[in-house]
Scaffold this active site. Structure first.
Site, PDB file in Angstrom:
ATOM      1  N   ASP A  93     -39.163   8.359 -27.577  1.00  0.00           N
ATOM      2  CA  ASP A  93     -40.580   7.993 -27.526  1.00  0.00           C
ATOM      3  C   ASP A  93     -40.692   6.481 -27.741  1.00  0.00           C
ATOM      4  O   ASP A  93     -39.693   5.809 -28.013  1.00  0.00           O
ATOM      5  CB  ASP A  93     -41.399   8.806 -28.527  1.00  0.00           C
ATOM      6  CG  ASP A  93     -41.023   8.522 -29.974  1.00  0.00           C
ATOM      7  OD1 ASP A  93     -40.256   7.575 -30.227  1.00  0.00           O
ATOM      8  OD2 ASP A  93     -41.498   9.263 -30.853  1.00  0.00           O
ATOM      9  N   ASP A 267     -41.764  18.775 -25.804  1.00  0.00           N
ATOM     10  CA  ASP A 267     -40.958  18.575 -27.013  1.00  0.00           C
ATOM     11  C   ASP A 267     -41.822  18.945 -28.205  1.00  0.00           C
ATOM     12  O   ASP A 267     -43.051  18.840 -28.132  1.00  0.00           O
ATOM     13  CB  ASP A 267     -40.559  17.100 -27.181  1.00  0.00           C
ATOM     14  CG  ASP A 267     -41.718  16.272 -27.712  1.00  0.00           C
ATOM     15  OD1 ASP A 267     -42.616  15.938 -26.917  1.00  0.00           O
ATOM     16  OD2 ASP A 267     -41.752  15.984 -28.923  1.00  0.00           O
ATOM     17  N   CYS A 305     -32.176  39.415 -30.148  1.00  0.00           N
ATOM     18  CA  CYS A 305     -31.722  38.024 -30.109  1.00  0.00           C
ATOM     19  C   CYS A 305     -30.206  37.964 -30.296  1.00  0.00           C
ATOM     20  O   CYS A 305     -29.638  38.694 -31.105  1.00  0.00           O
ATOM     21  CB  CYS A 305     -32.432  37.227 -31.205  1.00  0.00           C
ATOM     22  SG  CYS A 305     -31.960  35.490 -31.252  1.00  0.00           S
ATOM     23  N   CYS A 307     -28.526  35.087 -31.142  1.00  0.00           N
ATOM     24  CA  CYS A 307     -28.130  33.900 -31.915  1.00  0.00           C
ATOM     25  C   CYS A 307     -27.294  34.325 -33.120  1.00  0.00           C
ATOM     26  O   CYS A 307     -27.326  35.491 -33.528  1.00  0.00           O
ATOM     27  CB  CYS A 307     -29.374  33.121 -32.352  1.00  0.00           C
ATOM     28  SG  CYS A 307     -30.071  33.658 -33.914  1.00  0.00           S
ATOM     29  N   CYS A 310     -29.091  36.252 -35.966  1.00  0.00           N
ATOM     30  CA  CYS A 310     -29.468  37.640 -35.674  1.00  0.00           C
ATOM     31  C   CYS A 310     -28.252  38.536 -35.467  1.00  0.00           C
ATOM     32  O   CYS A 310     -28.298  39.719 -35.767  1.00  0.00           O
ATOM     33  CB  CYS A 310     -30.376  37.692 -34.445  1.00  0.00           C
ATOM     34  SG  CYS A 310     -31.963  36.894 -34.739  1.00  0.00           S
ATOM     35  N   HIS A 336     -31.844  30.021 -35.011  1.00  0.00           N
ATOM     36  CA  HIS A 336     -32.587  31.110 -34.361  1.00  0.00           C
ATOM     37  C   HIS A 336     -33.801  30.570 -33.597  1.00  0.00           C
ATOM     38  O   HIS A 336     -34.025  30.936 -32.443  1.00  0.00           O
ATOM     39  CB  HIS A 336     -33.054  32.165 -35.369  1.00  0.00           C
ATOM     40  CG  HIS A 336     -34.078  33.069 -34.764  1.00  0.00           C
ATOM     41  ND1 HIS A 336     -33.754  34.128 -33.956  1.00  0.00           N
ATOM     42  CD2 HIS A 336     -35.432  32.985 -34.754  1.00  0.00           C
ATOM     43  CE1 HIS A 336     -34.856  34.675 -33.487  1.00  0.00           C
ATOM     44  NE2 HIS A 336     -35.897  34.003 -33.959  1.00  0.00           N
TER      45      HIS A 336
HETATM   46 ZN   LIG Z   1     -31.909  34.991 -33.446  1.00  0.00          ZN
END
Ligand SMILES: [Zn+2]
Length: 376
Positions: A93, A267, A305, A307, A310, A336
């Site tokens: 930015d 963003d 999920c 990730c 999880c 996550h």
């Molecule tokens: Zn997750």
């Protein structure tokens, strides 16, 4: 790999666009969500972990980096990519937004802004020319023009005056940026929630000519309905063959609504910041891992999920490490959240590619409505 910066739209569905930005440091699939690495780090994440979530590009903050460790020091150490160990594209930015939010600590003139550091009170100066110099020292791939964003509430006259200053600064940013093959300069549309001002701002930016166009001055407290109201017309004022970047957005439903309205890039600090305060964003809504209801719960945050948080940990464990203020709580919840955001972007891209965005959006809202959204 292309040595130039270019953008291709490969499919559309309604106003939504699927595409890709090519840069010498790699491709950015759009619509793209950019995690924020304020102080040359996405907090609680290693760069390779951020990449593993699916991020193609990070955002860095000129204001924070110019104060500490300084752009000159980063340049001496080989530039921001090497400094923070992220070799893919970085957008920085301009510093304008953060300086403007210093309120009484700053002095604004036609030339630029003088302000005091929030760290040690030292005096600093930013102008279009200095912002371009700092972003060049950092080695940013996508450089943002220096602009002013008035604090809300503001009168329409204030918004107009500020927008016209930003357009004069956009021309000075363009002149100072010069010719840098492989690097892009984006102009920033302002004008608040007033259609005529947005149209005037877009026309001024198009006349100058930029590699991409941001929609600034939204997600600053006007509310989702007003933001979507602007997004119903503002992207249409911008050139079709350039990326459109909505700055500082947002919550998952903001992102979905913006993509539906033709936004290519966004963003927000939200997924990483929420991770540190115990909030998890999931397909079924928001989970507040602090709540006692998770204390004995052996299930993962989100059964669907993939990730690490999880796959390998229970809600009970996440609740425990958050309560015990263990660092791994921030690490797992941030991972996550960033994973969920990137999965959402992939879902949106796949849906646009296959011409089924309306169905995807309906499913997105239905899953949240049926879920266990916990108020923050
Ligand atoms: Zn997750």
């Amino acid at each position: 790999m292309s040595r130039r910066f270019s953008f291709q739209v490969t499919a559309t569905d309604g106003r939504a666009r699927l595409g890709a930005i090519s840069t010498p440091r790699g491709e950015i699939r759009t619509p793209a969500f950019m995690p924020v690495g304020t102080a040359a780090t996405v907090k609680a994440m290693l760069p390779e972990s951020v990449r593993a979530t699916g991020a193609d590009i990070l955002l860095g903050n000129t204001y924070h980096l110019m104060l500490r460790p300084t752009a000159e020091r980063i340049a001496r150490l080989g530039g921001l990519h090497r400094f923070m160990n992220w070799e893919r594209p970085i957008l920085t930015d301009s510093g304008g937004f953060q300086v403007m939010s210093l309120a009484d600590l700053r002095k604004l003139t036609e030339e630029g802004v003088t302000f005091r550091s929030h760290i040690d009170g030292s005096r600093h100066h930013l102008s279009p020319e200095r912002s371009m110099e700092i972003q060049r020292l950092l080695g940013s791939d996508i450089v943002m023009a220096f602009d002013e964003c008035p604090a809300l509430p503001a009168t329409e006259a204030d918004v107009a005056k500020s927008m016209r200053l930003s357009m004069r600064w956009a021309q000075r940013s363009r002149d100072a940026f010069g010719d840098r093959p492989g690097h892009a300069l984006f102009g920033i549309m302002q004008g608040g929630v007033t259609r005529e001002l947005r149209e005037e701002s877009a026309a001024a930016l198009r006349a100058i000519g930029f590699d991409g166009y941001a929609i600034g001055g939204l997600a600053v407290g006007e509310g989702q309905e007003a933001m979507f109201g602007v997004l119903d017309y503002a992207p249409g004022y911008l050139p079709e063959d350039r990326p459109r970047y909505l700055m500082g957005v947002g919550k998952p439903d903001d992102i979905v609504g913006a993509v539906e309205r033709g936004v290519d890039m966004m963003d927000c600090v939200l997924p990483s910041r929420s991770g540190r305060t115990g909030q998890a964003w999931t397909r079924r809504g928001q989970v507040n891992i602090k709540n006692a209801r998770h204390m004995d719960d052996p299930r993962p945050l989100d059964e669907d999920c993939t990730c690490p948080a999880c796959r390998n940990y229970s809600r009970a464990y996440l609740h425990h490490v958050f309560r015990a203020q263990e660092i791994i709580a921030s690490m797992l919840l941030t991972w996550h959240n960033l994973h969920y955001y990137q999965q959402l972007m992939q879902g949106l891209r796949d849906a646009i590619a296959e011409g089924r965005l309306a169905g995807f959006v309906a499913g997105f809202h239905a899953a949240r409505a049926a879920g266990d959204i916990e108020p923050v």
